[in-house]
Write a protein that holds these residues in place. Structure first.
Motif, PDB file in Angstrom:
ATOM      1  N   ALA A 190       0.887  -1.272   0.186  1.00  0.00           N
ATOM      2  CA  ALA A 190       0.090   0.046   0.024  1.00  0.00           C
ATOM      3  C   ALA A 190       0.983   1.312  -0.034  1.00  0.00           C
ATOM      4  CB  ALA A 190      -1.084   0.165   1.301  1.00  0.00           C
ATOM      5  N   MET A 191       2.006   1.105   0.652  1.00  0.00           N
ATOM      6  CA  MET A 191       2.830   2.447   0.933  1.00  0.00           C
ATOM      7  C   MET A 191       3.472   2.568  -0.723  1.00  0.00           C
ATOM      8  SD  MET A 191       3.230   4.584   2.616  1.00  0.00           S
ATOM      9  CE  MET A 191       2.492   3.706   4.336  1.00  0.00           C
ATOM     10  N   GLN A 192       4.126   1.238  -1.045  1.00  0.00           N
ATOM     11  CA  GLN A 192       4.753   1.647  -2.564  1.00  0.00           C
ATOM     12  C   GLN A 192       3.642   2.152  -3.288  1.00  0.00           C
ATOM     13  OE1 GLN A 192       6.754  -1.920  -4.119  1.00  0.00           O
ATOM     14  NE2 GLN A 192       6.300  -3.019  -2.143  1.00  0.00           N
ATOM     15  N   ALA A 193       2.588   1.833  -3.350  1.00  0.00           N
ATOM     16  CA  ALA A 193       1.469   2.381  -4.435  1.00  0.00           C
ATOM     17  C   ALA A 193       1.277   3.903  -4.175  1.00  0.00           C
ATOM     18  CB  ALA A 193       0.168   1.705  -4.166  1.00  0.00           C
ATOM     19  N   THR A 194       1.534   4.178  -2.881  1.00  0.00           N
ATOM     20  CA  THR A 194       1.522   5.927  -2.608  1.00  0.00           C
ATOM     21  C   THR A 194       3.105   6.645  -3.268  1.00  0.00           C
ATOM     22  OG1 THR A 194       0.012   5.466  -0.867  1.00  0.00           O
ATOM     23  CG2 THR A 194       1.500   7.388  -0.917  1.00  0.00           C
ATOM     24  N   LEU A 195       4.001   5.900  -2.785  1.00  0.00           N
ATOM     25  CA  LEU A 195       5.379   6.418  -2.856  1.00  0.00           C
ATOM     26  C   LEU A 195       5.839   6.580  -4.241  1.00  0.00           C
ATOM     27  CD1 LEU A 195       7.096   5.406   0.184  1.00  0.00           C
ATOM     28  CD2 LEU A 195       5.843   7.670  -0.216  1.00  0.00           C
ATOM     29  N   GLU A 196       5.457   5.501  -5.098  1.00  0.00           N
ATOM     30  CA  GLU A 196       6.309   4.998  -6.502  1.00  0.00           C
ATOM     31  C   GLU A 196       5.653   5.842  -7.654  1.00  0.00           C
ATOM     32  OE1 GLU A 196       6.381   0.741  -6.899  1.00  0.00           O
ATOM     33  OE2 GLU A 196       7.903   0.749  -5.320  1.00  0.00           O
ATOM     34  N   THR A 197       4.307   6.387  -7.262  1.00  0.00           N
ATOM     35  CA  THR A 197       3.872   7.158  -8.347  1.00  0.00           C
ATOM     36  C   THR A 197       4.166   8.677  -8.423  1.00  0.00           C
ATOM     37  OG1 THR A 197       1.832   7.628  -6.955  1.00  0.00           O
ATOM     38  CG2 THR A 197       1.804   5.614  -8.382  1.00  0.00           C
ATOM     39  N   ARG A 198       4.857   9.107  -7.112  1.00  0.00           N
ATOM     40  CA  ARG A 198       4.939  10.499  -7.031  1.00  0.00           C
ATOM     41  C   ARG A 198       6.525  10.907  -7.432  1.00  0.00           C
ATOM     42  NH1 ARG A 198       5.254  11.289  -0.793  1.00  0.00           N
ATOM     43  NH2 ARG A 198       3.089  10.714  -0.977  1.00  0.00           N
ATOM     44  N   VAL A 199       6.429  12.208  -8.024  1.00  0.00           N
ATOM     45  CA  VAL A 199       7.915  12.676  -8.583  1.00  0.00           C
ATOM     46  C   VAL A 199       8.191  13.693  -7.315  1.00  0.00           C
ATOM     47  CG1 VAL A 199       8.818  14.221 -10.222  1.00  0.00           C
ATOM     48  CG2 VAL A 199       7.210  12.486 -10.875  1.00  0.00           C
ATOM     49  N   ASP A 200       9.252  13.598  -6.671  1.00  0.00           N
ATOM     50  CA  ASP A 200       9.890  14.498  -5.711  1.00  0.00           C
ATOM     51  C   ASP A 200       9.730  15.553  -6.106  1.00  0.00           C
ATOM     52  OD1 ASP A 200      11.472  15.016  -3.362  1.00  0.00           O
ATOM     53  OD2 ASP A 200      13.006  15.838  -4.874  1.00  0.00           O
ATOM     54  N   ALA A 201       9.460  16.744  -5.306  1.00  0.00           N
ATOM     55  CA  ALA A 201       9.357  18.164  -5.572  1.00  0.00           C
ATOM     56  C   ALA A 201      10.265  18.985  -4.602  1.00  0.00           C
ATOM     57  CB  ALA A 201       8.044  18.629  -5.621  1.00  0.00           C
ATOM     58  N   GLY A 202      11.117  18.145  -3.636  1.00  0.00           N
ATOM     59  CA  GLY A 202      11.632  18.730  -2.621  1.00  0.00           C
ATOM     60  C   GLY A 202      12.883  19.585  -3.484  1.00  0.00           C
ATOM     61  N   PRO A 203      13.464  20.263  -2.310  1.00  0.00           N
ATOM     62  CA  PRO A 203      14.775  21.073  -2.586  1.00  0.00           C
ATOM     63  C   PRO A 203      15.723  20.395  -3.449  1.00  0.00           C
ATOM     64  CG  PRO A 203      14.954  20.616  -0.417  1.00  0.00           C
ATOM     65  CD  PRO A 203      13.663  20.214  -0.847  1.00  0.00           C
ATOM     66  N   VAL A 204      16.739  21.076  -4.195  1.00  0.00           N
ATOM     67  CA  VAL A 204      17.700  20.294  -4.866  1.00  0.00           C
ATOM     68  C   VAL A 204      19.071  20.878  -4.516  1.00  0.00           C
ATOM     69  CG1 VAL A 204      16.324  19.939  -6.833  1.00  0.00           C
ATOM     70  CG2 VAL A 204      17.688  22.269  -6.919  1.00  0.00           C
ATOM     71  N   GLN A 205      18.909  21.726  -3.472  1.00  0.00           N
ATOM     72  CA  GLN A 205      20.480  22.396  -3.087  1.00  0.00           C
ATOM     73  C   GLN A 205      20.174  22.769  -1.553  1.00  0.00           C
ATOM     74  OE1 GLN A 205      21.767  25.402  -5.644  1.00  0.00           O
ATOM     75  NE2 GLN A 205      20.254  26.754  -5.034  1.00  0.00           N
TER      76      GLN A 205
END
Length: 205
Positions: A190-205
């Motif tokens: 269930a957690m894979q189904a949530t996390l694996e479809t998400r593109v990271d939008a966090g900081p890059v530096q």
């Protein structure tokens, strides 16, 4: 290849420069020599970076830890990504990292080729990495939650690659489709189904 990165393992490792074949490979396996990469137009890119292993730094220079990367990817985009995620470790996190490559042939500094070393070493078309970010001290798959940061990167192995690694963020699902691997298999379905479809939008530096 996969590994864990915590504060005790991360730092500014001295450059060993002792690239060498791994003579511990099973009998009959081809041992890629350190001399096979120079002059090919590709760098000896580390899967597990030198600076990710302080106490056992020399082992990161075994040729089984190398892949053919174009200079602009290895020394630019990929190096910046590696330095960024080490800042996450210095900020109180520990990381679980998976890296690989797929496809055949791409453009190095001396043109397009598919193999080197008389056809024994394949030039990958893409290089990818998945970084799971957890607070220091968390180790178990069940501690991965819906708010866990997962950074998935898929970059072209071409000298025209852009400098900003954040532009190559993708989903774990997309990497699994491209490689045929099940990358977060230890995490609850269930957690894979949530996390694996998400593109990271966090900081890059």
């Amino acid at each position: 290849m996969s590994w864990r990165l915590a504060a005790k393992e991360s730092g500014s490792a001295p450059w060993q420069d002792n690239f060498r074949a791994d003579n511990a490979l099973p009998a009959g396996w081809y041992q890629v020599p350190a001399s096979s990469y120079p002059g090919s137009g590709f760098d000896r890119g580390h899967h597990c970076p030198s600076a990710n292993r302080m106490a056992s730094n020399s082992t990161t220079f075994l040729m089984i830890n190398m892949l053919l990367q174009v200079p602009n990817l290895n020394q630019g985009t990929w190096a910046d990504l590696e330095e960024y995620y080490r800042t996450l470790v210095r900020g109180g996190n520990e990381l679980y990292i998976i890296m690989g490559s797929y496809g055949t042939g791409d453009t190095g500094s001396q043109g397009s080729v598919t193999t080197i070393d008389q056809g024994r070493v394949t030039v990958p078309a893409r290089c990818w990495k998945v970084v799971v970010v957890l607070p220091a001290g968390q180790h178990a798959p069940e501690e991965v939650t819906s708010i866990t940061r997962v950074i998935a990167i898929n970059a072209p192995n071409q000298n025209s690659v852009g400098a900003a690694w954040g532009n190559y963020r993708t989903t774990v699902d997309a990497l699994e489709a491209a490689t045929g691997l099940d990358l977060l298999s230890a995490v609850a379905s269930a957690m894979q189904a949530t996390l694996e479809t998400r593109v990271d939008a966090g900081p890059v530096q």
